[in-house]
Motif scaffolding. Structure first.
Motif, PDB file in Angstrom:
ATOM      1  N   GLY A   1      42.032  43.459  37.606  1.00  0.00           N
ATOM      2  CA  GLY A   1      41.296  43.603  36.361  1.00  0.00           C
ATOM      3  C   GLY A   1      41.045  42.229  35.766  1.00  0.00           C
ATOM      4  O   GLY A   1      40.525  41.337  36.430  1.00  0.00           O
ATOM      5  N   ASP A   2      41.463  42.034  34.514  1.00  0.00           N
ATOM      6  CA  ASP A   2      41.326  40.735  33.859  1.00  0.00           C
ATOM      7  C   ASP A   2      42.536  39.836  34.094  1.00  0.00           C
ATOM      8  O   ASP A   2      42.563  38.693  33.627  1.00  0.00           O
ATOM      9  CB  ASP A   2      41.139  40.916  32.348  1.00  0.00           C
ATOM     10  CG  ASP A   2      39.802  41.560  32.011  1.00  0.00           C
ATOM     11  OD1 ASP A   2      38.847  41.384  32.799  1.00  0.00           O
ATOM     12  OD2 ASP A   2      39.729  42.249  30.976  1.00  0.00           O
ATOM     13  N   ASP A   3      43.528  40.346  34.812  1.00  0.00           N
ATOM     14  CA  ASP A   3      44.761  39.598  35.031  1.00  0.00           C
ATOM     15  C   ASP A   3      44.764  38.930  36.401  1.00  0.00           C
ATOM     16  O   ASP A   3      43.932  39.216  37.261  1.00  0.00           O
ATOM     17  CB  ASP A   3      45.975  40.525  34.911  1.00  0.00           C
ATOM     18  CG  ASP A   3      46.062  41.207  33.556  1.00  0.00           C
ATOM     19  OD1 ASP A   3      45.452  40.680  32.598  1.00  0.00           O
ATOM     20  OD2 ASP A   3      46.721  42.256  33.470  1.00  0.00           O
ATOM     21  N   VAL A   4      45.745  38.045  36.596  1.00  0.00           N
ATOM     22  CA  VAL A   4      45.961  37.378  37.890  1.00  0.00           C
ATOM     23  C   VAL A   4      47.364  37.714  38.358  1.00  0.00           C
ATOM     24  O   VAL A   4      48.329  37.660  37.579  1.00  0.00           O
ATOM     25  CB  VAL A   4      45.786  35.848  37.766  1.00  0.00           C
ATOM     26  CG1 VAL A   4      46.307  35.143  39.013  1.00  0.00           C
ATOM     27  CG2 VAL A   4      44.322  35.500  37.535  1.00  0.00           C
ATOM     28  N   LYS A   5      47.474  38.040  39.651  1.00  0.00           N
ATOM     29  CA  LYS A   5      48.767  38.426  40.219  1.00  0.00           C
ATOM     30  C   LYS A   5      48.924  37.807  41.597  1.00  0.00           C
ATOM     31  O   LYS A   5      47.944  37.673  42.346  1.00  0.00           O
ATOM     32  CB  LYS A   5      48.871  39.951  40.321  1.00  0.00           C
ATOM     33  CG  LYS A   5      50.243  40.460  40.739  1.00  0.00           C
ATOM     34  CD  LYS A   5      50.260  41.976  40.770  1.00  0.00           C
ATOM     35  CE  LYS A   5      51.678  42.504  41.004  1.00  0.00           C
ATOM     36  NZ  LYS A   5      52.264  41.993  42.264  1.00  0.00           N
ATOM     37  N   SER A   6      50.133  37.443  41.958  1.00  0.00           N
ATOM     38  CA  SER A   6      50.400  36.888  43.279  1.00  0.00           C
ATOM     39  C   SER A   6      50.250  37.948  44.356  1.00  0.00           C
ATOM     40  O   SER A   6      50.708  39.093  44.195  1.00  0.00           O
ATOM     41  CB  SER A   6      51.816  36.305  43.352  1.00  0.00           C
ATOM     42  OG  SER A   6      51.898  35.067  42.702  1.00  0.00           O
ATOM     43  N   THR A   7      49.620  37.567  45.459  1.00  0.00           N
ATOM     44  CA  THR A   7      49.591  38.411  46.651  1.00  0.00           C
ATOM     45  C   THR A   7      50.492  37.841  47.738  1.00  0.00           C
ATOM     46  O   THR A   7      50.843  38.523  48.691  1.00  0.00           O
ATOM     47  CB  THR A   7      48.167  38.539  47.199  1.00  0.00           C
ATOM     48  OG1 THR A   7      47.653  37.240  47.524  1.00  0.00           O
ATOM     49  CG2 THR A   7      47.245  39.192  46.174  1.00  0.00           C
ATOM     50  N   MET A   8      50.862  36.563  47.600  1.00  0.00           N
ATOM     51  CA  MET A   8      51.804  35.910  48.505  1.00  0.00           C
ATOM     52  C   MET A   8      52.471  34.770  47.752  1.00  0.00           C
ATOM     53  O   MET A   8      51.796  33.936  47.172  1.00  0.00           O
ATOM     54  CB  MET A   8      51.090  35.367  49.751  1.00  0.00           C
ATOM     55  CG  MET A   8      52.029  34.735  50.787  1.00  0.00           C
ATOM     56  SD  MET A   8      52.505  33.021  50.418  1.00  0.00           S
ATOM     57  CE  MET A   8      50.987  32.152  50.767  1.00  0.00           C
ATOM     58  N   ASN A   9      53.784  34.743  47.744  1.00  0.00           N
ATOM     59  CA  ASN A   9      54.519  33.663  47.089  1.00  0.00           C
ATOM     60  C   ASN A   9      55.192  32.773  48.124  1.00  0.00           C
ATOM     61  O   ASN A   9      55.743  33.267  49.122  1.00  0.00           O
ATOM     62  CB  ASN A   9      55.588  34.210  46.149  1.00  0.00           C
ATOM     63  CG  ASN A   9      55.035  34.511  44.765  1.00  0.00           C
ATOM     64  OD1 ASN A   9      53.945  34.083  44.406  1.00  0.00           O
ATOM     65  ND2 ASN A   9      55.795  35.265  43.984  1.00  0.00           N
TER      66      ASN A   9
END
Length: 297
Positions: free
Chosen positions: A282-290
């Motif tokens: 959506g309007d957020d950012v999230k890690s897909t790989m750390n």
């Protein structure tokens, strides 16, 4: 944190041989690659070392450039020089205009049947294992993109009593394109047969073979920083120390989607370290790989 290593593979050994040598030279088992080369092929291999192996999934699909030699007038069962000859035909009558006309349909977005000795799995087994066992191999066509198929040189020569034409070509293509199949299909279109006699991979995405090390020099090679590699491939997303901590803990960055330069992107902390690969929710950012933090396993 490990890093990325560019290696110039010589002919006559497998990509897995290169990985094994790198493991011995660098003293670690955790090494992977971003796409193999056939034993007869030379050129660029991209290796991930230690935690940088996590980046390889984002490198495998990059576009590639090859320099190759196609022999018109001889077909083989493997579509390259390692196979058994299946047909011969005189190619002396072929003019440059005819060859160019046959190359044109093999450029752009095309449907390509991979070579029967490819590494594609059929029923859980590699196609080349089935072919070598004498079993019938039938592979489905796949869509690939050949953005450039350019003839750089042409030589007429006589081999085993017939006149053949050797074409030196350069090919820019999408991941998954088989240059052997291009040689086969070009020979078929010209009704003389064709196969690959030489292949060298000169580029993978932003990485050039000119920046690669020889196999014997791996132990002394400097690894490319994961943050620099990820930023070059994906685009750089600078984050604060607090944002880096949140991403590593699985939290979303609220309303940060508009800051992303691309999807996905490489999140870089204030110390220049790669936090991981992020994407939008959506309007957020999230890690897909750390990536692991320094000191972590």
């Amino acid at each position: 944190m490990g890093g990325i290593l560019l290696v110039d593979k010589p002919g006559g050994i497998t990509s897995h041989d290169v990985v094994a040598r790198a493991r011995r030279a660098l003293g670690t088992r955790k090494i992977g690659h971003a796409g193999t080369l056939d034993p007869m092929a030379t050129g660029l291999l991209v290796l991930g070392v230690d935690s940088a192996t996590r980046l390889l999934t984002f490198l495998v699909g990059l576009d590639k450039t090859y320099a190759a030699t196609i022999r018109l007038g001889v077909a083989t069962d493997s579509d390259d020089a390692d196979g058994e000859i299946t047909s011969r035909a005189d190619a002396a009558h072929l003019a440059a205009a005819q060859i160019a006309a046959a190359i044109a349909p093999l450029t752009g977005r095309i449907s390509q049947v991979p070579s029967r000795v490819s590494a594609i799995k059929v029923g859980g087994r590699r196609a080349y294992d089935l072919a070598r066992a004498g079993e019938h191999v039938e592979l489905a066509a796949r869509e690939v993109t050949v953005s450039r198929f350019e003839v750089r040189g042409e030589r007429a020569t006589r081999v085993d009593g017939i006149d053949v034409i050797d074409l030196d070509v350069e090919v820019d293509c999408s991941s998954g394109t088989y240059i052997r199949a291009l040689a086969r299909d070009l020979g078929a279109a010209l009704e003389v047969g064709g196969h690959l006699t030489a292949l060298r991979r000169t580029r993978i995405g932003p990485f050039e073979v000119d920046g690669a090390v020889a196999v014997d020099d791996i132990a002394a090679a400097a690894l490319a920083d994961p943050a620099e590699v990820a930023a070059a491939v994906l685009g750089r997303f600078d984050v604060t120390a607090d944002e880096a901590r949140d991403l590593r803990h699985g939290k979303r960055l609220s309303g940060a989607a508009r800051r992303l330069p691309a999807r996905p992107a490489a999140a870089i902390d204030p110390q220049g370290r790669l936090v991981g690969v992020v994407d939008t929710r959506g309007d957020d950012v999230k890690s897909t790989m750390n990536m692991p933090e320094e000191g972590d396993a």
